[in-house]
Design an enzyme around this catalytic site. Structure first.
Site, mmCIF file in Angstrom:
data_model
loop_
_atom_site.group_PDB
_atom_site.id
_atom_site.type_symbol
_atom_site.label_atom_id
_atom_site.label_comp_id
_atom_site.label_asym_id
_atom_site.label_seq_id
_atom_site.Cartn_x
_atom_site.Cartn_y
_atom_site.Cartn_z
ATOM 1 N N CYS A 96 8.438 -3.415 21.967
ATOM 2 C CA CYS A 96 7.895 -4.745 22.275
ATOM 3 C C CYS A 96 8.581 -5.449 23.438
ATOM 4 O O CYS A 96 7.974 -5.644 24.485
ATOM 5 C CB CYS A 96 7.951 -5.611 21.031
ATOM 6 N N THR A 104 -0.445 -7.394 20.959
ATOM 7 C CA THR A 104 0.080 -8.263 22.018
ATOM 8 C C THR A 104 -0.681 -7.954 23.305
ATOM 9 O O THR A 104 -0.633 -6.824 23.794
ATOM 10 C CB THR A 104 1.582 -8.012 22.208
HETATM 11 C C1 UDX Z 1 10.608 -8.078 18.573
HETATM 12 C C2 UDX Z 1 10.462 -9.548 18.149
HETATM 13 O O1 UDX Z 1 11.680 -9.978 17.547
HETATM 14 C C3 UDX Z 1 9.306 -9.708 17.188
HETATM 15 O O2 UDX Z 1 9.126 -11.071 16.850
HETATM 16 C C4 UDX Z 1 8.053 -9.167 17.839
HETATM 17 O O3 UDX Z 1 6.963 -9.238 16.934
HETATM 18 C C5 UDX Z 1 8.239 -7.733 18.304
HETATM 19 O O4 UDX Z 1 9.385 -7.646 19.151
HETATM 20 P P1 UDX Z 1 11.577 -5.872 17.407
HETATM 21 O O5 UDX Z 1 11.115 -5.127 18.611
HETATM 22 O O6 UDX Z 1 11.305 -5.310 16.049
HETATM 23 O O7 UDX Z 1 10.913 -7.328 17.397
HETATM 24 O O8 UDX Z 1 13.137 -6.048 17.554
HETATM 25 P P2 UDX Z 1 14.214 -7.233 17.615
HETATM 26 O O9 UDX Z 1 14.829 -7.424 16.307
HETATM 27 O O10 UDX Z 1 13.644 -8.422 18.289
HETATM 28 O O11 UDX Z 1 15.298 -6.560 18.576
HETATM 29 C C6 UDX Z 1 14.946 -6.153 19.885
HETATM 30 C C7 UDX Z 1 16.107 -5.508 20.590
HETATM 31 O O12 UDX Z 1 17.078 -6.484 20.950
HETATM 32 C C8 UDX Z 1 16.852 -4.432 19.814
HETATM 33 O O13 UDX Z 1 17.084 -3.328 20.685
HETATM 34 C C9 UDX Z 1 18.138 -5.111 19.420
HETATM 35 O O14 UDX Z 1 19.187 -4.187 19.274
HETATM 36 C C10 UDX Z 1 18.361 -6.021 20.611
HETATM 37 N N1 UDX Z 1 19.207 -7.190 20.322
HETATM 38 C C11 UDX Z 1 18.816 -8.103 19.371
HETATM 39 C C12 UDX Z 1 20.379 -7.389 21.036
HETATM 40 O O15 UDX Z 1 20.741 -6.587 21.913
HETATM 41 N N2 UDX Z 1 21.142 -8.488 20.764
HETATM 42 C C13 UDX Z 1 20.779 -9.400 19.830
HETATM 43 O O16 UDX Z 1 21.527 -10.369 19.641
HETATM 44 C C14 UDX Z 1 19.589 -9.199 19.114
#
Ligand code: UDX
Length: 436
Positions: free
Chosen positions: A262, A121
């Protein structure tokens, strides 16, 4: 096809193993000899469901190998760049040191007609600058952002919901996109959308997607803040608005907010890049998204203090979770661990448990106490704080069972994952995020 993958972290190692599993001959290259040693033995250096099997199969088949020697990239038709772009130590912008170093390492081994496919990214404008450095070799740069989610990385890599290729104009770009279609042949064959565009759009697709997801989470967390002063229940609110197909239920989980390697750094890097481009105001809202997100951690701490009658000093607090989300051992910018550190700083006797992330957490925060067994962690605790919604905590911890182990009956549900009514019925004082 022969492929090389530069960077063997959460992105690159999964990419290399996944590409080998769909029939390619892949070499993964990384500067960290420890990581390479583990991967070469078919062992995953971090926890990612399904990765261990894929690595073991790939290495055993002879199609997947790992090395610290960049010359092994020579002869591959496509070279993926999957190194990290962390937040700069002294600002919000992305640190491109590793991307530039990978390109430096790769250039001597490129042949005319090769494709270099950037997956990291990066700030918009990076691909154009890298292409200029690669062009003299006769290779073509493609920007091919990665959208995988940790915890689902194998599935997301083999069967993504879309593929994006930022290519140069003209025949060179058409040929590069065609080669990338060959690489991703199973996904392409099943009709996965394959969007061919220019460099800038492909770079922006990634940061825009993450900015949108972060904004959605902070939106519902802002609603949680309003719910807290009005007596409303944000979980019911999210359920109700999510039935509108234009809104949808996903990423409407209010709690202690987003973390990981991310979303937090990507929205900051996006703000920094927009400032550089003279368009800071266009994404000024991302500062609010960030601020709302960070406030939720503090809110969870306040609830613990309130639950324990005004002070956590000397109280035993079991913190359930250290990873930034379940199904991962990643603690980068983890809200869960941040809550634990803050409570510890207030004089609480904090014990952190997590099914996968304890070793990573201990390395970063050796001042905290860790206990791998959930029941030992909660034994004699004055309060339980759920901060990562692993099934072991959210689904499998019955309040009656918890009562048999703890000293107090205070539970703070930082992910709104517990059955509040069941915990209250069992005699617990339950605090959710944005819920009465
Ligand atoms: C994210 C993007 O989803 C992905 O497409 C990209 O390639 C990399 O960044 P990731 O970091 O693996 O992926 O986690 P993700 O599932 O998106 O969750 C991110 C954070 O948001 C977590 O801490 C999760 O607990 C939080 N979250 C997610 C919430 O607080 N509420 C939600 O409803 C969903």
């Amino acid at each position: 096809m022969r492929l090389s993958v530069f960077g063997c972290g959460y992105l690159g190692a999964v990419h290399a193993a996944a590409m080998a599993s769909i029939g390619h001959e892949v070499v993964g290259i990384d500067v960290d000899p420890r990581k390479i040693e583990s991967l070469s033995q078919g062992k995953a250096p971090f926890f990612e469901p399904g990765l261990a099997d894929l690595l073991a199969e790939g290495v055993a088949s002879g199609r997947l190998s790992f090395t610290t020697d960049a010359s092994a990239a020579q002869g591959a038709a496509v070279h993926f760049i999957g190194v990290g772009t962390p937040q700069q130590a002294d600002g919000y912008a992305a640190d491109l040191t590793y991307v530039n170093a990978a390109i430096d390492d790769l250039i001597p081994y490129l042949s005319a007609g090769d494709i270099v496919a950037g997956k990291s990214t990066v700030p918009v404008g990076t691909a154009g600058a890298l292409a200029e450095r690669i062009t003299p070799t006769g290779a073509t740069l493609v920007w091919n952002p990665e959208f995988l989610r940790e915890g689902w990385a194998v599935q997301d890599t083999i069967d993504p919901d879309r593929l994006v290729a930022g290519v140069p104009a003209g025949d060179e770009g058409i040929r590069a996109a065609d080669l990338l279609r060959e690489v991703y042949h199973p996904a392409v064959a099943k009709g996965t959308p394959f969007i061919v565009t220019d460099y800038a759009t492909s770079e922006l697709v990634k940061v825009a997607a993450n900015a949108f997801l972060a904004t959605k989470i902070s939106f519902i967390n802002a609603m949680a803040e309003i719910s807290e002063v009005t007596g409303a229940d944000v979980t019911q609110l999210a359920e109700a608005i999510g039935h509108d197909a234009r809104i949808g239920h996903r990423f409407l989980g209010a709690g202690i907010g987003f973390g990981g390697g991310c979303l937090p750094k990507d929205i900051r890097a996006f703000s920094a890049r927009a400032e550089e481009l003279g368009r800071g105001e266009s994404v000024a809202f991302l500062r609010e998204v960030d601020a709302i997100n960070l406030r939720r951690r503090e809110r969870a701490v306040q609830l613990v203090i309130e639950g324990l009658g005004g002070s956590v000093f000397g109280k035993k607090i079991a913190v359930l979770g250290a990873a930034f989300k379940p199904h991962s051992d990643d603690i980068r910018d983890s809200p869960a661990l941040d809550v634990a550190v803050r409570l510890n700083g207030l004089g609480a006797n904090v014990v952190v448990t997590d099914p996968e992330a304890i070793e990573n957490a201990r390395r970063k925060h050796p001042q905290l106490a860790y206990e791998p067994a959930r029941d030992e962690a909660i034994r004699d605790a004055d309060a339980i704080v759920l901060v990562t919604e692993w099934d072991e905590y959210r689904r499998d911890l019955a309040p009656e069972h918890a009562s048999s182990l703890t000293a107090g009956r205070v539970v703070i549900d930082g992910r709104n994952g517990l059955d509040a009514a069941a915990w209250r019925k069992a005699g617990w004082t339950y605090f959710g995020m944005g819920r009465p």
